[in-house]
Every structure is written in structure tokens, then in C-alpha cells.
Scaffold this active site. Sequence first.
Site, PDB file in Angstrom:
ATOM      1  N   PRO A   2       6.727  -4.429  -4.861  1.00  0.00           N
ATOM      2  CG  PRO A   2       8.887  -5.256  -4.678  1.00  0.00           C
ATOM      3  CD  PRO A   2       7.520  -5.392  -4.085  1.00  0.00           C
ATOM      4  CD  GLU A   3       3.003  -0.624  -8.860  1.00  0.00           C
ATOM      5  OE1 GLU A   3       2.854  -0.275 -10.044  1.00  0.00           O
ATOM      6  OE2 GLU A   3       2.395  -0.085  -7.914  1.00  0.00           O
ATOM      7  CG  HIS A 104      14.995 -11.126   7.614  1.00  0.00           C
ATOM      8  ND1 HIS A 104      14.106 -11.909   8.326  1.00  0.00           N
ATOM      9  CD2 HIS A 104      15.123  -9.967   8.314  1.00  0.00           C
ATOM     10  CE1 HIS A 104      13.711 -11.255   9.404  1.00  0.00           C
ATOM     11  NE2 HIS A 104      14.310 -10.080   9.425  1.00  0.00           N
ATOM     12  NE  ARG A 126       6.804  -6.015   5.371  1.00  0.00           N
ATOM     13  CZ  ARG A 126       6.082  -4.942   5.046  1.00  0.00           C
ATOM     14  NH1 ARG A 126       4.973  -5.091   4.337  1.00  0.00           N
ATOM     15  NH2 ARG A 126       6.472  -3.735   5.416  1.00  0.00           N
ATOM     16  CE  LYS A 169     -14.018  -6.500 -19.229  1.00  0.00           C
ATOM     17  NZ  LYS A 169     -12.662  -6.929 -18.787  1.00  0.00           N
TER      18      LYS A 169
END
Length: 296
Positions: A2-3, A104, A126, A169
Site C-alpha cells: 500500500p502506498e 490472520h 504475510r 544528481k
Amino acid sequence: MPELPEVETVRRGLAPTMEGARIARLELRRKDLRFPFPDGLEARVTGRSIVALGRRAKYLLIDLDNGTTIISHLGMSGSFRIEVEQLSDRPGEFHHPRSKDEKHDHAIFHLEGPKGASRVIYNDPRRFGFMDVAQRCELDLNPFLFGLGPEPTGNELSAAYLAERFAGKAQPLKSALLDQKNIAGLGNIYVCEALWRAHLRPTRAAASIVTTSGKPNKQMELLVASIRDVIADAIKAGGSSLRDHIKTDGSLGYFQHSFAVYDRESLPCGNPGCGGTVARIVQAGRSTFYCPACQK
């Protein structure tokens, strides 16, 4: 994983139930997730009231009335769901169906709030997620939060700031945007989408959108605006339901239906008049999607 938009969607989904509620009990069904739970976590939070839910980058912050903050990361497959006690004298209250994978369910917040009893359940097949605890006044010193850059939705992110970070950079632009020390919370999906909106190739040097005097050029200005817009659009859509991510009520995010390039290899580019085809390359072991025709 998830972001930021997904975590913000979770925060907004949990806030009405958790903010203002008292933690009657925290039930931990195992000793660890990705890392061990902090020692004595149950005792430290039991009886405390939740004053606010916040977010920093991809971390959910649960602020308690004694100055303590629970830091939660969803990892690869973590999710929260809300179960509200069904009361016959409260029309409109409902009970969310329980997960089919109750094995879970690793952490359960038993809450007492203005609307009655409820449970907020953390489920993680997980077990890549984790929880930590810190004093609110020392959050910036926490190992998980230390050194993070500004939020992509905050006022601190500006073209001038990013020009200062990118000057000189040679690092690829996509890699520089994924560096959490430059911008906190940006992940692979939304970097790909923002670069497409800004017409910037992910492989070009970060310094290439900074002038020789260290100032942002017009491409940098467009990139910052694109980052803000794509994050705002994703939050509005409830995030992207990829793999295991779901919202707190069990419904799905819908931004994946608006992807312009992510996971669209070999499909036509959506920029008007472009005529290009979305390509996929691998950068630092991660898939990058972009249009070679209009991203320069």
C-alpha cells in the site's frame, strides 16, 4: 505494498470509529508481525482514549490521550476492518462481515465509543506489517520516521525544495523520487503516474530538471504539480486495489481504473495526439511503466 493514498484512505475510514473512543482492551494474538510487538504494548494502551488518527508517509499514527502514539505499517498485505456491535435501538448501525481469513487476525482493538462498542481488527496474512509505539513529541526521532522528507501533499514540497535536493544528481529521476528522504510516501505506482503526467522519462538524470544555477526549471514545476495532482486523485478514488489492499469497510479502491501507464505495457498512451505505446523497463529491480514517445 500500500502506498500513501491507500494508507490515507485507511486513516479516513478508521477515524469515525476510532477517534474519541476508549481502548477497553488491545488483544494481541501473537508475539510478533514483521518485528516483535513492543514490550507491554497491551498494558500501555489499555484504558487510553484515542484523540486523533494521523499519517506520516506510509505510516498510520494513532495518538492517545497520554501523549503516546501507536505507529502502524501495513506491510505487503496488512489491512484493518471495523466490526460494530449490532444494536437494535440504533437504526443504520451494521456489522461488517468477518474476514474469511480470521486466522490472520493478529491485533484487535476493543473500543468503547459514543456509538457503542466496536472492534478494529488488524489482519495480515504475510505478516510484513508491524506496530511500534513512541511518545508523540519524539516521533521524528523514531527509527521508522527519522529523516523522512516532506509529504507530497504538504506545503513543504515545492519546486525550489526539490531542485535543491536534485541539483548535481546523476541518479535516475524515478529513483530520486522514490527516495523517502526526498519525498515521504511516494511509491512505485504513483511515481510512474506522476512522471507520465509531467512528460518526463523515468531514466533521465534528476539534475536534468534543475538549472545550472540550482533553480527549478519549468519541467520541475510541472513535476511537483503532477505529484500533488496524482496523489489527490488517488486519495479521492480511495486508493488502488492491487493484490491484498482493501478499504476498512471491505470495499475496493478505484484509482487503478484510471492508471495511465502503470501495468499498461503495450497499450496505447492516453496523451491526446501522442500515438505512442506504453513500455515497461526494470529499474533497481522494480517495474517502471512509461511512454517512450511523449516522456522525454
